[in-house]
Design an enzyme around this catalytic site. Structure first.
Site, mmCIF file in Angstrom:
data_model
loop_
_atom_site.group_PDB
_atom_site.id
_atom_site.type_symbol
_atom_site.label_atom_id
_atom_site.label_comp_id
_atom_site.label_asym_id
_atom_site.label_seq_id
_atom_site.Cartn_x
_atom_site.Cartn_y
_atom_site.Cartn_z
ATOM 1 N N GLU A 1 59.180 -83.758 0.646
ATOM 2 C CA GLU A 1 60.294 -84.372 1.358
ATOM 3 C C GLU A 1 60.186 -84.133 2.864
ATOM 4 O O GLU A 1 59.588 -83.163 3.315
ATOM 5 C CB GLU A 1 61.633 -83.772 0.885
ATOM 6 C CG GLU A 1 61.953 -84.031 -0.555
ATOM 7 C CD GLU A 1 61.065 -83.265 -1.534
ATOM 8 O OE1 GLU A 1 60.663 -82.130 -1.212
ATOM 9 O OE2 GLU A 1 60.761 -83.829 -2.598
ATOM 10 N N ARG B 1 50.745 -82.971 -18.365
ATOM 11 C CA ARG B 1 51.915 -83.689 -17.837
ATOM 12 C C ARG B 1 51.440 -84.881 -17.029
ATOM 13 O O ARG B 1 50.478 -84.789 -16.267
ATOM 14 C CB ARG B 1 52.723 -82.732 -16.957
ATOM 15 C CG ARG B 1 53.963 -83.340 -16.373
ATOM 16 C CD ARG B 1 54.784 -82.317 -15.602
ATOM 17 N NE ARG B 1 55.999 -81.934 -16.300
ATOM 18 C CZ ARG B 1 56.606 -80.767 -16.167
ATOM 19 N NH1 ARG B 1 56.102 -79.852 -15.386
ATOM 20 N NH2 ARG B 1 57.719 -80.523 -16.831
ATOM 21 N N THR B 2 52.116 -86.009 -17.230
ATOM 22 C CA THR B 2 51.852 -87.192 -16.399
ATOM 23 C C THR B 2 53.026 -87.343 -15.439
ATOM 24 O O THR B 2 54.176 -87.311 -15.852
ATOM 25 C CB THR B 2 51.718 -88.445 -17.288
ATOM 26 O OG1 THR B 2 50.637 -88.252 -18.203
ATOM 27 C CG2 THR B 2 51.430 -89.678 -16.454
ATOM 28 N N SER C 1 59.048 -83.912 -11.324
ATOM 29 C CA SER C 1 58.695 -84.114 -12.740
ATOM 30 C C SER C 1 59.842 -84.149 -13.737
ATOM 31 O O SER C 1 59.870 -85.032 -14.600
ATOM 32 C CB SER C 1 57.726 -83.015 -13.173
ATOM 33 O OG SER C 1 58.345 -81.752 -13.109
ATOM 34 N N ASN D 1 57.981 -72.615 -3.129
ATOM 35 C CA ASN D 1 58.091 -72.753 -1.671
ATOM 36 C C ASN D 1 59.537 -73.085 -1.334
ATOM 37 O O ASN D 1 60.265 -73.612 -2.173
ATOM 38 C CB ASN D 1 57.173 -73.884 -1.163
ATOM 39 C CG ASN D 1 57.502 -75.222 -1.824
ATOM 40 O OD1 ASN D 1 57.047 -75.504 -2.937
ATOM 41 N ND2 ASN D 1 58.297 -76.032 -1.153
HETATM 42 I I1 8IG Z 1 55.247 -76.726 -6.162
HETATM 43 O O1 8IG Z 1 58.966 -78.778 -2.014
HETATM 44 C C1 8IG Z 1 56.494 -78.052 -5.344
HETATM 45 N N1 8IG Z 1 56.759 -79.222 -5.921
HETATM 46 N N2 8IG Z 1 59.497 -82.666 -4.370
HETATM 47 N N3 8IG Z 1 59.240 -80.698 -3.176
HETATM 48 C C2 8IG Z 1 58.947 -81.465 -4.263
HETATM 49 N N4 8IG Z 1 58.133 -81.066 -5.225
HETATM 50 C C3 8IG Z 1 57.584 -79.850 -5.098
HETATM 51 C C4 8IG Z 1 57.834 -79.015 -4.015
HETATM 52 C C5 8IG Z 1 58.708 -79.460 -2.996
HETATM 53 N N5 8IG Z 1 57.137 -77.887 -4.198
#
Ligand code: 8IG
Length: 274
Positions: free
Chosen positions: A195, A94-95, A214, A237
């Protein structure tokens, strides 16, 4: 190293995707794929459970995937055949937009998948969860998205309808396999920084439930190419400010490792049922 043909603004990205699909056919020995699957963080084990891998090819050998002047690993593409003879192109390359190579490169794997004949694009990712009831390690379906990247894979006046972008038919198929699957709206930020808590509150106010970097741009390109899209996020998360503690990359990796066998089995069963 030869320059990436996608970087020539005069080049037609769909023509380059056709050349890439020819490379895939030649290198895998499989003329036509039915389903394409992009594996995001946490979903890597799904390929083995889908069926028999008949070919694994370095993405760098496929037109448009090569990354000039950059030491990054472009990953692999795999051709898998399921028990019922369905051909799945598994994209482990993936890019991301935050890599700075432009949107054409970001969606090239999706356009290549379409050019191999795939009618269904399954997009998976690891992401942050905004819903308080969600826990790290939980897979959720993507029901819709907010594209907050200020970018688009469409060039010129391509007015693509996104009303049922994340196919309700495919979401129902996934829920027949696991009726407990929850779903939510995916917000794509450019990243690569996570964020701020204020941005997560903004996303929640706008109707978002999942934050990631993505899938929205890829889904738009898939729809433009006429594919049906199924999207899965692994909540690795809780989004910033939803959990009282700071985001830890270790926590993200650990949630992914623990969930991987479970969600990979789920994904293989869903794809086997399509
Ligand atoms: I793994 O908390 C993952 N990718 N934007 N925010 C964004 N991308 C993520 C996060 C996240 N956790």
């Amino acid at each position: 190293m030869t320059p990436n043909p996608l970087d020539d603004p005069a080049a037609d990205p769909f023509e380059i995707a056709r050349l890439a699909a020819d490379d895939v056919a030649r290198l895998t020995g499989v003329e036509h794929h039915d389903i394409a699957l992009t594996l995001g963080s946490g979903w890597g084990k799904a390929a083995e459970l889908l069926g028999e891998t008949t070919a694994t090819i370095p993405a760098a050998e496929v037109t448009g995937f090569s990354a000039p002047a950059l030491a990054g690993h472009p990953g692999t593409l795999r051709s898998v055949v399921t028990a019922t003879g369905v051909r799945v192109l598994v994209i482990g390359a993936r890019t991301h937009l935050y890599e700075g190579h432009g949107v054409r490169r970001v969606v090239h794997s999706v356009r290549t998948a379409a050019a191999t004949g795939a009618r269904i694009m399954v997009l998976t990712n690891g992401a942050g969860g905004i819903r308080e009831s969600w826990r790290p390690g939980q897979p959720v379906l993507i029901s819709d998205h907010l594209n907050l990247t200020a970018a688009s894979p469409l060039e010129g006046a391509s007015f693509v309808d996104l009303t049922d972008l994340y196919s309700s038919r495919l979401r129902e198929a996934a829920r027949r396999v696991d009726p407990t699957l929850d779903e939510g709206v995916y917000c794509q930020f450019r990243g690569p920084q996570y964020e701020t808590p204020a941005e997560v509150r903004m996303a929640r106010t706008l109707g978002g439930h999942i934050v990631g970097m993505s899938t929205a741009l890829e889904a738009i390109a898939a729809r433009q190419s006429g594919m049906e899209v199924l999207g899965f996020s692994l909540i690795t998360n809780l989004a910033a400010g939803i959990s009282p503690t700071a985001l830890s990359h270790e926590e993200v990796l650990e949630a992914g490792r623990t969930a991987e066998p479970v969600i990979s089995a789920l994904l293989a069963r869903v794809i086997g049922s399509l």
